[in-house]
Design an enzyme around this catalytic site. Sequence first.
Site, PDB file in Angstrom:
ATOM      1  N   ASP A  53       2.668   2.642  -9.490  1.00 39.52           N
ATOM      2  CA  ASP A  53       3.517   1.529  -9.095  1.00 39.52           C
ATOM      3  C   ASP A  53       3.418   0.469 -10.198  1.00 39.52           C
ATOM      4  O   ASP A  53       2.447   0.437 -10.950  1.00 39.52           O
ATOM      5  CB  ASP A  53       3.034   0.973  -7.750  1.00 39.52           C
ATOM      6  CG  ASP A  53       3.910  -0.153  -7.246  1.00 39.52           C
ATOM      7  OD1 ASP A  53       5.135  -0.026  -7.353  1.00 39.52           O
ATOM      8  OD2 ASP A  53       3.370  -1.147  -6.751  1.00 39.52           O
ATOM      9  N   ASP A  79      -0.215  -0.348  -4.415  1.00 37.57           N
ATOM     10  CA  ASP A  79      -0.880  -1.374  -3.612  1.00 37.57           C
ATOM     11  C   ASP A  79      -0.090  -1.778  -2.370  1.00 37.57           C
ATOM     12  O   ASP A  79      -0.598  -2.492  -1.527  1.00 37.57           O
ATOM     13  CB  ASP A  79      -1.162  -2.624  -4.457  1.00 37.57           C
ATOM     14  CG  ASP A  79       0.115  -3.265  -4.989  1.00 37.57           C
ATOM     15  OD1 ASP A  79       1.196  -2.656  -4.856  1.00 37.57           O
ATOM     16  OD2 ASP A  79       0.027  -4.382  -5.536  1.00 37.57           O
ATOM     17  N   ASP A 117       3.925   2.253  -0.850  1.00 34.03           N
ATOM     18  CA  ASP A 117       3.254   3.285  -1.638  1.00 34.03           C
ATOM     19  C   ASP A 117       2.452   4.258  -0.774  1.00 34.03           C
ATOM     20  O   ASP A 117       2.044   5.314  -1.248  1.00 34.03           O
ATOM     21  CB  ASP A 117       2.287   2.641  -2.655  1.00 34.03           C
ATOM     22  CG  ASP A 117       2.998   1.738  -3.633  1.00 34.03           C
ATOM     23  OD1 ASP A 117       4.089   2.116  -4.086  1.00 34.03           O
ATOM     24  OD2 ASP A 117       2.482   0.655  -3.923  1.00 34.03           O
TER      25      ASP A 117
END
Length: 913
Positions: free
Chosen positions: A340, A645, A649
């Site tokens: 990410d 985070d 995700d």
Amino acid sequence: MKNSVKANSIKQSSAIDWHTLTPLQVEQKLQTAKSGLTQNEARERLTKYGPNRLAPPKKRGPLLRFLLQFHNLLLYVMMGAAVITAALGHWIDTGVLMMAVVLNAIIGFIQEGKAESALDAIREMLSPHATVIRDGQHQEIDAANLVPGDIVALASGDRVPADLRLLNVRDLRIEEAALTGESLPVEKNTETSPADTPLGDRYGMAYSGTLVIYGKAVGVVVATAAQTELGKINQMLSGIRNLTTPLLRKVNHFARQLALFILGLSALTFVLGTVWRGHSPEDMFMMVVALTASAIPEGLPAIMTVTLALGVRRMARRNAIVRLLPAVEALGSVTVICSDKTGTLTRNEMTVQRIVCATHRINVEGVGYEPIGDLCIDGRPVSVAGYPELALAIRAGVLCNDARLLNEEGRWQVEGDPTEGALLVLGAKAGLHLKDNKEQAWPRIDAIPFESQHRFMATYHCDSQQEPWIFVKGAPERILDMCDSQLDGNDEHALDIDYWRRMSNDMAARGLRLLALACKRSAPQSDLLDHDDMESGFVMIALLGIMDPPREEAKLAVHECHRAGIRVKMITGDHVETARAIGEQLNIGVGKPALTGAEVALMDDDTLRNVVMEVDVFARAAPEHKLRLVQALQEGNQVVAMTGDGVNDAPALKCADVGVAMGMKGTEAAKEASDMVLADDNFATIASAVREGRAVYDNLKKFILFMLPTNGGEVLVVIAAILFELTLPLTPAQVLWVNMATSGTLGLALAFEPAEKGIMDRRPRPPGEALLSGFFIWRVLMVSVIIMIGALGVFLWELNAGTSLEVARTMAVNIVVVCEMFYLFNSRFILQPVLSREGLTGNRYILLAVAACIPLQLAYTYLPTMQTIFNSAGLSLLEWGKVLAAGLLLFLLAELEKWLVRCTGLGRKLGLR
């Protein structure tokens, strides 16, 4: 009755794209009004749709969970070995084996219990209370009682309790980073959007679990519980099966093959011994049982557990908390890291990186909220005092600002809008440390807050000479419309609109978010600011380029991953231009196209599988897109690590071979779905984890290369004696002694091996690579034959020389053990020589293991009790010399083989180091 018909006529919320409908159409679809539902309507809809909470999954009881931990082939092998040793009366060996079995089960039980709390963490993100309008009255209710059609009021600081279609908005900004990956709070409105609009661009919607940063709004509930976007993520999580790691897959395959081989060899030996050579079935049965016990790799599960646990301990020192033990090795086998962007590769802290004035372009060093960094022109640090327009731009940004910059326990944080926080950090870098102190000299008299329809914020101040100033910040095109001139030093010149547009395009192409600053040195027409005061007469001061910058350590970590042959891919919910710009700074996807979530959604699985390895930057990705990308990579035979985070995700984290969550800024849902948590949110820790993982796998291979030849040497000695009708050099009891005395002490020392030099210069091992390669099989056979020749050869030599059978057998046992001691040093490096101080003394646990084994063999040889049990006998110094010579011969031949492999380049061809 009317209300019942009305409730039942409402369609399930998930079947409608609510963001495509106007507020009036939504009210009609949900049969509600701005005065809200009646209490009776709400009760009936609650009965129909159920409470607004995510249903907990069915869980297995603790006893069943614990018993299922024993359903593992390696544990079956260990328990089988324990049963055999118990049958032979070797209770100490049995106890050690069963302790390892129970330890494995306990570790698995604890880790599985932690993993099951992932869904609980997502459920906790739902708002516990909500302000609704029912019967025309505002009232606060439990968020679980919300139903489709309820009218909900939102205010700053609220967590959105359900998915809402916004009906009325006033300066509403919502932080959706955990759901979409968007770095900045999203400005909301009531406009419609096309059906294929990505989640992060649906400005007329507010989604469950997101946080209101600023403003107020009223919306109608369109989805609750499992029908919300948060609920869909929860369903994806519960639908993802837990994948086994590469190590477990290979060890299970290896154990199955080895078990079949051992059973087949034992059966063949029994048949040959009884039918061909005429040995009694009773004697051959005991010998076959001994051979089976010696050949079973009962030390492998224990060494695997210890090696992984040591890797966990080493990684904990580097702020990486491993939640699932096999994840340590799995990290070492990854071929692709999907990361990410927001909060992982970047700091999730907006930073001013570039300032453009009329005659100067200034780069701002430093990243994040820590106010450290120089302001540079042409690479040279400059003082703000020498550039009046720069000083005024920074002052304007600090004063036209509602955020606060705080230092809490040594950590800098922003309270308020992140973009405004970036302006305060810029001011602190330039010496304007506290906005509150500056307001004492430049007090604010009035302000016009930011509104999305006006796209600017303005404040009215008086300086220390009581001169009036109006500062304004906002979208460049809007601010330029207000300006008649621009500031150049201390002078004002006519506005060069083309210049500012060129600069805007240049900064936007770099992925920077733009903010313009202007001022007017006059008082408002009345005592307070009004929109009429904002129409014209302003002086353009500067353009600011703002970005959530990449972490400096992330750049180094990405470089190290590339050096290690690992592909790094960025999968983010942010805009494609921003993602591409960050990717270029990190050397991810440079010169390659970027794909959006909408483009991914249009691809079928086969197309996506072909495309996913060619693209490294994916933007505007929704949770289902991230999950599909990870699955496509796995279907392409890649071992995938996913970092993240946010709640968005969590499904991909759980699906990946290794899920890595951020510990400081990561959501609980992400942490609980992951296999490993980075306590310091440092992407660079992943590179260290990969290094540890590779070392763990190396050590396991070294143990196998040590274990199989030593066990194989014992087996070959006995089989050769049976085949050639020789006196057995080893009795069943002596075989078990060798197995118990060596595997339990010597092999374990290899778990403590440090990582070899150059371990991060290797390419990732192929995901389908067998645990035993052709070269490893050659090494196993070579060492096994050397041990067999040494033990059997000396045994026969001594018998021919008239030595007693007891002494000859004692020498054979000691030769096998001493060969194992010498070969333990060879096993430290697969190809590199150990004839150095580092090679011989670099692992003190090997020295301790050998030191522990020596008195065991002396006791076996000389203690009367041991002589009675094992029919051993004392040896002379000359006989000990022959034993040591056999061990030294194996050591030298093994080093010679390594040298030949290195010289011929075979090691490089085989991918060995």
